[in-house]
Design a protein around this motif. Structure first.
Motif, short mmCIF file in Angstrom:
data_model
loop_
_atom_site.label_atom_id
_atom_site.label_comp_id
_atom_site.label_asym_id
_atom_site.label_seq_id
_atom_site.Cartn_x
_atom_site.Cartn_y
_atom_site.Cartn_z
N GLY A 14 -75.29 123.47 -12.76
CA GLY A 14 -74.59 124.17 -13.83
C GLY A 14 -74.66 123.43 -15.16
N TRP A 15 -75.25 122.23 -15.17
CA TRP A 15 -75.43 121.47 -16.41
C TRP A 15 -76.69 121.96 -17.13
N TYR A 16 -76.75 121.69 -18.42
CA TYR A 16 -77.91 122.06 -19.23
C TYR A 16 -78.79 120.84 -19.45
N LEU A 17 -80.07 121.01 -19.23
CA LEU A 17 -81.06 120.00 -19.62
C LEU A 17 -81.46 120.32 -21.06
N VAL A 18 -81.25 119.36 -21.95
CA VAL A 18 -81.51 119.58 -23.37
C VAL A 18 -82.57 118.58 -23.83
N ASP A 19 -83.56 119.07 -24.57
CA ASP A 19 -84.62 118.21 -25.11
C ASP A 19 -84.89 118.64 -26.54
N TYR A 20 -85.42 117.74 -27.34
CA TYR A 20 -85.68 118.07 -28.74
C TYR A 20 -86.91 117.32 -29.21
N VAL A 21 -87.54 117.87 -30.23
CA VAL A 21 -88.72 117.26 -30.83
C VAL A 21 -88.78 117.69 -32.29
N PRO A 22 -89.10 116.78 -33.23
CA PRO A 22 -89.22 117.16 -34.64
C PRO A 22 -90.35 118.18 -34.83
N VAL A 23 -90.08 119.21 -35.63
CA VAL A 23 -91.09 120.24 -35.88
C VAL A 23 -92.32 119.65 -36.56
N GLN A 24 -92.08 118.68 -37.45
CA GLN A 24 -93.21 118.07 -38.15
C GLN A 24 -94.15 117.37 -37.17
N LYS A 25 -93.60 116.84 -36.11
CA LYS A 25 -94.42 116.18 -35.09
C LYS A 25 -95.31 117.20 -34.37
N ILE A 26 -94.79 118.42 -34.20
CA ILE A 26 -95.58 119.48 -33.55
C ILE A 26 -96.77 119.86 -34.43
N LEU A 27 -96.53 119.98 -35.73
CA LEU A 27 -97.57 120.46 -36.64
C LEU A 27 -98.43 119.34 -37.22
N MET A 28 -98.15 118.09 -36.87
CA MET A 28 -98.87 116.98 -37.46
C MET A 28 -100.39 117.07 -37.24
N PRO A 29 -100.90 117.41 -36.02
CA PRO A 29 -102.36 117.50 -35.87
C PRO A 29 -102.99 118.55 -36.78
N ILE A 30 -102.32 119.70 -36.93
CA ILE A 30 -102.87 120.76 -37.79
C ILE A 30 -102.86 120.31 -39.24
N THR A 31 -101.77 119.64 -39.66
CA THR A 31 -101.68 119.17 -41.04
C THR A 31 -102.77 118.16 -41.33
N THR A 32 -103.02 117.27 -40.39
CA THR A 32 -104.06 116.25 -40.58
C THR A 32 -105.43 116.91 -40.70
N ILE A 33 -105.70 117.89 -39.84
CA ILE A 33 -106.99 118.59 -39.89
C ILE A 33 -107.14 119.33 -41.21
#
Length: 588
Positions: free
Chosen positions: A268-287
């Motif tokens: 009944g507990w929630y597993l919560v995770d997070y990640v910065p959005v900029q980290k997700i888009l970093m490869p595309i931004t670099t390219i």
């Protein structure tokens, strides 16, 4: 001063051309990059949620495994015997207890998670456990509720704030309090097991997950990023989670953060995770940055290349064009005096040599054309068999004498079409459809003469527009009649069919005539690759070599003896080469 404006104009044209080429590339990349960003972001968000769901499924699987431990204990015969019996002798009781505790210990260590298994018999005020450190007062009292689902119990130890998860089953199942139960089976494990699972996930996935329940303090991994986690906790408490899984974004620690959550079915507990959005888009931004930098470098290189192109290529070409124009006007004394001091010197020298020899070459070309036309006429004449013509004309005379006007008309029509097609020399490349029409006329003529010849023509429609040399099929059909069928007493049959794949076209001509022995076939194939002889005949040799010379290796004729009698001739030509030859002929 004259060449300067032209040089500037040429240089500018090349530079503008490069810019015009790069602008569509930039626009295309801009729009594709926006779509890619959106698609990749959605895919990564889905991947994050799927990874968290996988972790939740692992957790639930482990919970289900531990939940089965009390059930298994309740069916164990030794434990049942211990609960049902009350040994009167002290020694016997200690022996039974020792055996039950051993059972509890073995069941407990069968899981890779440390846990404690306990059995409580409220009526006899007894408790047995796999752990010697477990305090009975912490396990039960007579009025304690039976915890039939996983329940979190906070720790009273100030040095260890991590609590435990407990689940119990009672006997009978209807009991809700310990005092109402005959026996209670309990499984207990520390929340440290969940923290260890979070730590492993954090190491493998480079994440910072935590477990959340609105009634308890969250369970963090060993090295949590509390700044972001605390802000997420504030948001969750202010906006309670409604769904079993989902995602949202918040502004935390001066950056946009993607938060994913999945509820454990068992806990009944929630597993919560997070990640910065900029980290997700970093490869595309670099390219993207690398792409724009590359475009800038390409623009600079284009400007340099256009200047170099003018001085090293454009000037020699202009000099060459001027001399070619003089040569075109009939001035065969035209020569190039410009020296480029690069590879164009070789071209200029060769042009000057060509100018000296051009008239001789022109005369040679005209002579070759005349010889080619003569060879074509000889080929066409060789196809015209005078005996075939005489026999056809005698058939017309005899049919006319017998008043068989339909036979006369049919023979005259087919004979006229046959010779009109055979004597046409202006176009040596025809479609397979035209060639098959000519074969039909020929077979109809032979059928009218012999009255015992039948034939079928079956060629796929997609092959009918393929281009082949003129008069390539009729000699093979003629050989099948003369050498295979004409000397037979019974009826004759000829089949013409087509096959096609990605590489080649095939026309297969079969007859039910006398056929050939293996030795004869071997000699025939050997003669095809030699000079033409009387034994092989002009038509067959000519067809094979016309195919081989025009369509290249793999093209030509192949003769196969049929087991049931007769001969199969396979005519093959390269499909791709045929298309190229047709394109060149239409361009000319």
């Amino acid at each position: 001063m004259g060449p300067v404006p032209y040089r500037f104009t040429t240089y500018s044209k090349i530079l503008i051309l490069i810019i015009l080429v790069l602008i569509p590339i930039l626009l295309l990349y801009y729009f594709s990059n926006r779509i890619s960003n959106q698609v990749i972001r959605e895919e990564i968000e889905l991947s994050n949620l799927n990874q968290l769901s996988f972790l939740s499924n692992q957790l639930d699987s482990k919970m289900e495994q531990l939940s089965m431990f009390p059930v298994l204990l309740s069916y164990d015969p030794h434990i049942r015997q211990y609960i049902d019996n009350s040994p009167e002798l002290q020694n016997q009781m200690l022996k039974e207890q020792s055996r039950v505790i051993e059972k509890l210990g073995l069941q407990s260590v069968s899981s890779d998670w440390p846990n404690e298994l306990s059995i409580v018999i409220p009526k006899q005020n007894r408790m047995l456990s796999s752990s010697i450190f477990l305090n009975p007062d912490e396990v039960w009292t007579a009025e304690s509720n039976i915890r039939s689902v996983w329940t979190y119990i906070t720790s009273k130890d100030e040095n260890n704030r991590v609590g435990s998860f407990v689940r119990e089953i009672a006997e009978p199942a209807s009991a809700s309090l310990f005092s109402q139960a005959r026996a209670v089976y309990q499984i207990r494990f520390s929340g440290q097991n969940l923290i260890d699972m979070l730590n492993n996930y954090m190491v493998n996935k480079n994440r910072n997950p935590f477990l959340f329940h609105r009634h308890y303090e969250p369970l963090y991994s060993s090295n949590p990023s509390t700044e972001i986690s605390d802000q997420i906790m504030i948001h969750i408490r202010a906006n309670p989670l409604r769904d079993s899984s989902g995602q949202f974004t918040i502004e935390a620690n001066d950056q946009l953060v993607l938060v994913s959550y999945v509820q454990s079915i068992q806990l009944g507990w929630y597993l919560v995770d997070y990640v910065p959005v900029q980290k997700i888009l970093m490869p595309i931004t670099t390219i993207s940055r690398l792409f724009y930098l590359s475009i800038g470098l390409l623009l600079l290189l284009g400007a340099f290349a256009s200047s170099l192109l003018y001085s090293q290529v454009q000037k020699p070409i202009l000099a060459l064009m001027a001399s070619v124009q003089r040569f075109k006007r009939g001035d065969f004394s035209a020569r190039i005096t410009y020296r480029s001091n690069n590879e164009f010197d070789f071209l200029i020298r060769r042009f000057n040599e060509m100018a000296v020899q051009i008239q001789v070459l022109i005369e040679d070309v005209y002579a070759e054309r005349i010889r080619s036309r003569e060879a074509t006429l000889k080929q066409l004449q060789s196809q015209i068999n005078p005996h075939f013509l005489y026999n056809s004309l005698f058939f017309i005379i005899n049919s006319s004498a017998m008043k068989d006007n339909e036979a006369v008309e049919a023979m005259a029509h087919n004979l006229a079409e046959f010779y009109r097609y055979s004597t046409r020399v202006e176009d040596q490349s025809v479609t397979l459809s035209d060639e098959l029409d000519m074969v039909r006329h020929y077979l109809t003529i032979q059928n009218l003469r012999m009255h015992r010849l039948t034939y079928t023509i079956s060629v796929p429609e997609e092959m009918l527009n393929e281009h082949i040399p003129r008069l390539i099929l009729q000699p093979l059909v003629e050989n099948a009649i003369i050498h295979g069928i004409e000397n037979q007493v019974g009826g004759g049959y000829i089949q013409v069919r087509g096959e096609q794949d990605d590489q080649v076209n095939r026309i297969i001509i079969e007859d039910n005539g006398e056929g050939m022995t293996e030795e004869q076939l071997t000699n025939l194939h050997n003669q095809l690759n030699q000079s033409m002889t009387k034994e092989i005949g002009c038509g067959t040799w000519n067809v094979h070599h016309r195919l081989l010379n025009q369509f290249g290796e793999g093209s030509g004729l192949k003769f196969i003896s049929k087991p049931e009698g007769g001969l199969r001739v396979v005519l093959t030509w390269n499909r791709n080469v045929a298309d190229e030859i047709y394109k060149e002929s239409t361009e000319v």
